[in-house]
Design a protein around this motif. Structure first.
Motif, mmCIF file in Angstrom:
data_model
loop_
_atom_site.group_PDB
_atom_site.id
_atom_site.type_symbol
_atom_site.label_atom_id
_atom_site.label_comp_id
_atom_site.label_asym_id
_atom_site.label_seq_id
_atom_site.Cartn_x
_atom_site.Cartn_y
_atom_site.Cartn_z
ATOM 1 N N ASN A 185 -48.365 12.907 131.064
ATOM 2 C CA ASN A 185 -47.903 11.860 130.472
ATOM 3 C C ASN A 185 -49.589 10.994 129.541
ATOM 4 N N ALA A 186 -50.996 10.817 129.790
ATOM 5 C CA ALA A 186 -51.352 10.073 129.185
ATOM 6 C C ALA A 186 -52.217 11.120 128.175
ATOM 7 N N ILE A 187 -52.467 12.819 128.563
ATOM 8 C CA ILE A 187 -52.333 13.286 128.396
ATOM 9 C C ILE A 187 -51.485 13.663 127.093
ATOM 10 N N GLY A 188 -50.356 13.670 126.745
ATOM 11 C CA GLY A 188 -49.589 13.280 125.711
ATOM 12 C C GLY A 188 -49.103 12.317 124.631
ATOM 13 N N ILE A 189 -49.656 11.140 125.339
ATOM 14 C CA ILE A 189 -50.265 9.663 124.769
ATOM 15 C C ILE A 189 -51.448 10.145 123.849
ATOM 16 N N ALA A 190 -53.085 11.171 123.814
ATOM 17 C CA ALA A 190 -53.268 11.247 123.080
ATOM 18 C C ALA A 190 -53.456 12.453 122.356
ATOM 19 N N THR A 191 -52.560 13.357 122.443
ATOM 20 C CA THR A 191 -52.305 14.241 121.247
ATOM 21 C C THR A 191 -51.501 14.188 120.558
ATOM 22 N N LYS A 231 -35.447 20.551 118.826
ATOM 23 C CA LYS A 231 -36.211 20.208 119.973
ATOM 24 C C LYS A 231 -36.780 20.794 120.975
ATOM 25 N N LEU A 232 -37.883 20.340 121.596
ATOM 26 C CA LEU A 232 -38.887 21.130 122.658
ATOM 27 C C LEU A 232 -39.758 20.159 123.062
ATOM 28 N N TYR A 233 -40.272 20.577 124.478
ATOM 29 C CA TYR A 233 -41.535 19.285 124.571
ATOM 30 C C TYR A 233 -41.924 20.314 126.082
ATOM 31 N N TYR A 234 -42.854 20.207 125.570
ATOM 32 C CA TYR A 234 -43.947 20.741 126.109
ATOM 33 C C TYR A 234 -44.996 19.426 127.102
ATOM 34 N N PHE A 235 -45.382 20.685 128.628
ATOM 35 C CA PHE A 235 -45.873 19.842 129.656
ATOM 36 C C PHE A 235 -47.588 20.505 129.365
ATOM 37 N N PRO A 236 -48.267 19.387 129.409
ATOM 38 C CA PRO A 236 -49.386 19.640 129.282
ATOM 39 C C PRO A 236 -50.070 19.767 130.996
ATOM 40 N N ARG A 237 -51.756 20.317 130.749
ATOM 41 C CA ARG A 237 -52.491 20.544 131.400
ATOM 42 C C ARG A 237 -52.131 19.394 132.164
ATOM 43 N N ASN A 238 -52.203 19.799 133.841
ATOM 44 C CA ASN A 238 -52.413 18.707 135.151
ATOM 45 C C ASN A 238 -53.165 18.537 135.652
ATOM 46 N N SER A 239 -55.180 18.199 135.177
ATOM 47 C CA SER A 239 -56.183 18.200 135.251
ATOM 48 C C SER A 239 -57.117 17.664 134.663
ATOM 49 N N TYR A 240 -57.816 17.693 134.232
ATOM 50 C CA TYR A 240 -59.351 17.419 133.447
ATOM 51 C C TYR A 240 -59.220 18.094 133.255
ATOM 52 N N ASN A 241 -59.835 19.399 134.307
ATOM 53 C CA ASN A 241 -61.419 20.503 134.104
ATOM 54 C C ASN A 241 -60.217 21.139 133.657
ATOM 55 N N ARG A 242 -58.668 21.367 133.549
ATOM 56 C CA ARG A 242 -57.723 23.058 133.242
ATOM 57 C C ARG A 242 -58.110 22.081 131.045
ATOM 58 N N LEU A 243 -57.608 21.022 130.792
ATOM 59 C CA LEU A 243 -57.625 20.334 129.837
ATOM 60 C C LEU A 243 -59.093 20.583 129.149
ATOM 61 N N PHE A 244 -60.305 21.050 129.783
ATOM 62 C CA PHE A 244 -61.461 20.368 128.560
ATOM 63 C C PHE A 244 -61.451 21.492 128.581
ATOM 64 N N ASN A 258 -46.501 2.193 124.448
ATOM 65 C CA ASN A 258 -45.870 1.421 125.765
ATOM 66 C C ASN A 258 -45.940 2.130 127.069
ATOM 67 N N SER A 259 -46.805 2.610 127.941
ATOM 68 C CA SER A 259 -47.005 3.210 128.590
ATOM 69 C C SER A 259 -47.762 2.208 129.926
ATOM 70 N N ASN A 260 -47.582 2.784 131.297
ATOM 71 C CA ASN A 260 -48.182 1.784 132.156
ATOM 72 C C ASN A 260 -49.750 1.442 132.788
ATOM 73 N N ILE A 261 -49.641 -0.160 132.798
ATOM 74 C CA ILE A 261 -51.620 0.420 133.407
ATOM 75 C C ILE A 261 -52.184 1.555 133.873
ATOM 76 N N LYS A 262 -51.807 2.292 134.213
ATOM 77 C CA LYS A 262 -52.136 3.527 134.967
ATOM 78 C C LYS A 262 -52.216 4.478 133.682
ATOM 79 N N GLU A 263 -51.549 4.709 132.980
ATOM 80 C CA GLU A 263 -51.290 5.854 131.748
ATOM 81 C C GLU A 263 -52.330 4.805 130.738
ATOM 82 N N LYS A 264 -52.263 4.137 130.441
ATOM 83 C CA LYS A 264 -53.394 3.428 129.412
ATOM 84 C C LYS A 264 -55.060 3.884 129.735
#
Length: 320
Positions: A127-133, A202-215, A284-290
């Motif tokens: 979710n955080a990656i989604g916000i950033a991207t 409409k389509l919904y993408y699942f971002p990577r789920n690790s910092y390493n894979r995102l990098f 508008n997200s929870n503190i962990k996602e922020k």
């Protein structure tokens, strides 16, 4: 309009059931389907082979080179549809996805159409990656990241193409393990073809789920981008260079401080941190996602910038 659906896959056991059920059940039912597998050994092929009895319109092709552009180039000449739709197994689609694509072709006269890349709900990091991207601070003014943009553009996520355009501009460049869509779409624009983004697709993408894979993902985006821009200069945007210059600044920052002994040289870094905090906490997200979003921004910017630098050296080495 008859459609052909092409789906490059590799090790998709976690996603194959969802994408298979979607593509079989979505209208129109009169379509041909190609799964192009890059050598999966996790049960993906076994699942598909067990489903082959569902219809003769399902085809499984082996992709010995494993890469997406090679998979597409193998399959596009085999397609009999007027429209070729590319799907990704890591993405969810609305039930009327194909119907909206067909309608958009008819209504706009475009040669390529697609919808914005909405982000599917997942883990807190996803979710955080989604916000950033999907923020301008994260990726600049790239329209396919903005779900409300409707109109002609220079690229779309995944996309659907009139088959006739491949006779005019050729297939995908297999050099690009990443950015092959960008390169192809920039080339299409360069040759006068029209690309249209419709948020009703409409389509919904699942971002990577690790910092390493995102990098790794964004490093590869940066690595191939210089070649894309040299090949198709019409696709150039200032946003492509900002991470490059930011990483250069970070690399020389210790030397600048050593020689000038001035806190003023930290102003660009201070500004970056302020903007990171703002764009992380304004959503508008929870503190962990922020907090996670605050970590994601430098990862995507630094990895992309480093990749861009290595991409430039790669081109210089090749041309020397």
């Amino acid at each position: 309009m008859k459609i052909s659906v092409v789906i490059p896959i590799y090790q998709e056991i976690l996603f194959i059931e969802n994408i298979f059920n979607f593509v079989i059940n979505a209208k129109p039912h009169d379509k041909e389907i190609y799964f192009i597998d890059g050598g999966s050994n996790d049960g993906t092929l076994e699942y598909l082979n067990n489903k082959l009895s569902n219809g003769s319109n399902i085809n499984i092709i082996n992709n010995p080179r494993k890469t997406v552009p090679f998979a597409l180039n193998m399959t596009i000449p085999l397609c009999k549809g007027d429209i070729i739709v590319r799907l990704d197994a890591h993405t969810q689609y609305s039930k009327d996805y194909f119907e909206k694509i067909i309608n958009t072709f008819i209504e706009t006269g475009a040669e390529i159409v697609g919808g914005p890349m909405r982000i599917a709900k997942g883990s807190s990091l996803q979710n955080a990656i989604g916000i950033a991207t999907t923020s301008k601070f994260g990726i600049g003014n790239s329209t396919f990241h903005f779900e409300n943009y409707k109109g002609f553009t220079d690229s779309v996520y995944l996309g659907a193409w009139k088959k006739s355009i491949f006779d005019k501009i050729g297939l995908f460049d297999i050099f690009f393990k990443r950015n092959q869509d960008d390169e192809f779409h920039y080339r299409a624009c360069k040759n006068g073809l029209k690309i249209y983004q419709n948020p009703e697709i409409k389509l919904y993408y699942f971002p990577r789920n690790s910092y390493n894979r995102l990098f790794i993902q964004y490093f590869q985006y940066g690595l191939y981008k210089p070649k894309v821009l040299i090949k198709n200069s019409n696709g150039f945007s200032v946003r492509h260079l900002i991470p490059f210059f930011f990483v250069l600044y970070l690399l020389v920052l210790p030397l600048l401080f050593y020689y000038f002994k001035s806190l003023f040289i930290f102003f660009p870094l201070d500004l970056y941190l302020i903007l990171s905090f703002y764009f992380s906490f304004v959503k508008n997200s929870n503190i962990k996602e922020k907090v996670l979003t605050l970590l994601v921004y430098p990862i995507i910017h630094i990895s992309y910038g480093l990749g861009f630098i290595f991409g430039i050296f790669k081109l210089l080495k090749k041309n020397s």
